[in-house]
Design a protein around this motif. Sequence first.
Motif: not given
Length: 299
Positions: A204-223
């Motif tokens: 995830f890039l926001h205003k020129g900075k990486i604000v998050k980097e996550e494996r899809m399987e971990d993102l799925r847990k977050l969602v």
Amino acid sequence: MIRVENLVKFYGNFQALKGESFTVNDGEIVGFVGLNGAGKTTTIKIATGVLYPTSGDVVIDGYSITKDKKKASENVGWVPELPIFEQDVKALDYFVYIAGYYKIPTNEARSMGKRLFEEVGLSGRENDKLKNYSQGMKKRFALAVSLISNPKNFLFDEVLNGLDPEGIQFFRNLALRLKKEGKAILFSSHILSEVESLADRVVFLHKGKIVKEERMEDLRKLVSTNALRVILNSPSEEALKACKDFGEPTLNNGVIIIQNFKGDLEDVVRALKPYGILDIGYVRQDLESLFFQIIGGNQ
Ligand SMILES: Nc1ncnc2c1ncn2[C@@H]1O[C@H](COP(=O)(O)OP(=O)(O)OP(=O)(O)O)[C@@H](O)[C@H]1O
């Protein structure tokens, strides 16, 4: 393997990239997401060598794009955000011409072209002039061109933009084939449902900075949330009452949502069995709301 190392880019006084680092491993599809103007295209253009960073580097299979551009870019296939082909030539002829740069003999290039045109869904359009191709067809053509040298790394910038559902399907199949072959793939997209279905990891890039980097399987847990969604054959008031032991249930259009769910799924199933359970599961947030949550905390 693509390694983005501490990239900084200024356009005049404006800082588009603020020290961004991430890696795309071999055999991995990484989704690159961010709002308009986040810096995705700038990053991708630097990685292809068409734009020079203010500082930092992109290292491709061990070769620095700033110090060893020829070697580094040799192994990169790139589909730009807006492929512009205004040439007054037939598509396949132009493909053969580009293949010439890679020293591929004409006959070989023609049969390769036919095969790749088929793979991206341009069969039968080989003899149309490129200037008459639609934007989506130009995207498909650019996809075919990116495959000519069989590179080990791919940068797809908004490749899904302008593609119809069939084109999206072609891209999906292609990306999965390339992944299986061990290629490193970075693709930027605003279509988060596609990112969710294709990517192994999301940057995830926001205003020129990486604000998050996550494996899809971990993102799925977050969602997934702590709300439970139940569909019953007979969603009576009595059934709703039975749900109160597990959280705060509401009944809407035959669907019960138990907010702040506590307890065991098995216990709920047992308690609601008499009312005929048709479907039960945790409520999922989509990647889109998660995305806004992430950037919301990084304004
Ligand atoms: N040539 C340029 N000159 C000045 N500013 C630029 C230039 N190219 C890009 N920018 C600025 O740099 C920032 C990042 O742009 P970039 O195109 O990399 O974003 P992006 O994440 O790809 O956006 P989009 O999702 O809209 O394609 C934006 O604020 C943009 O206005």
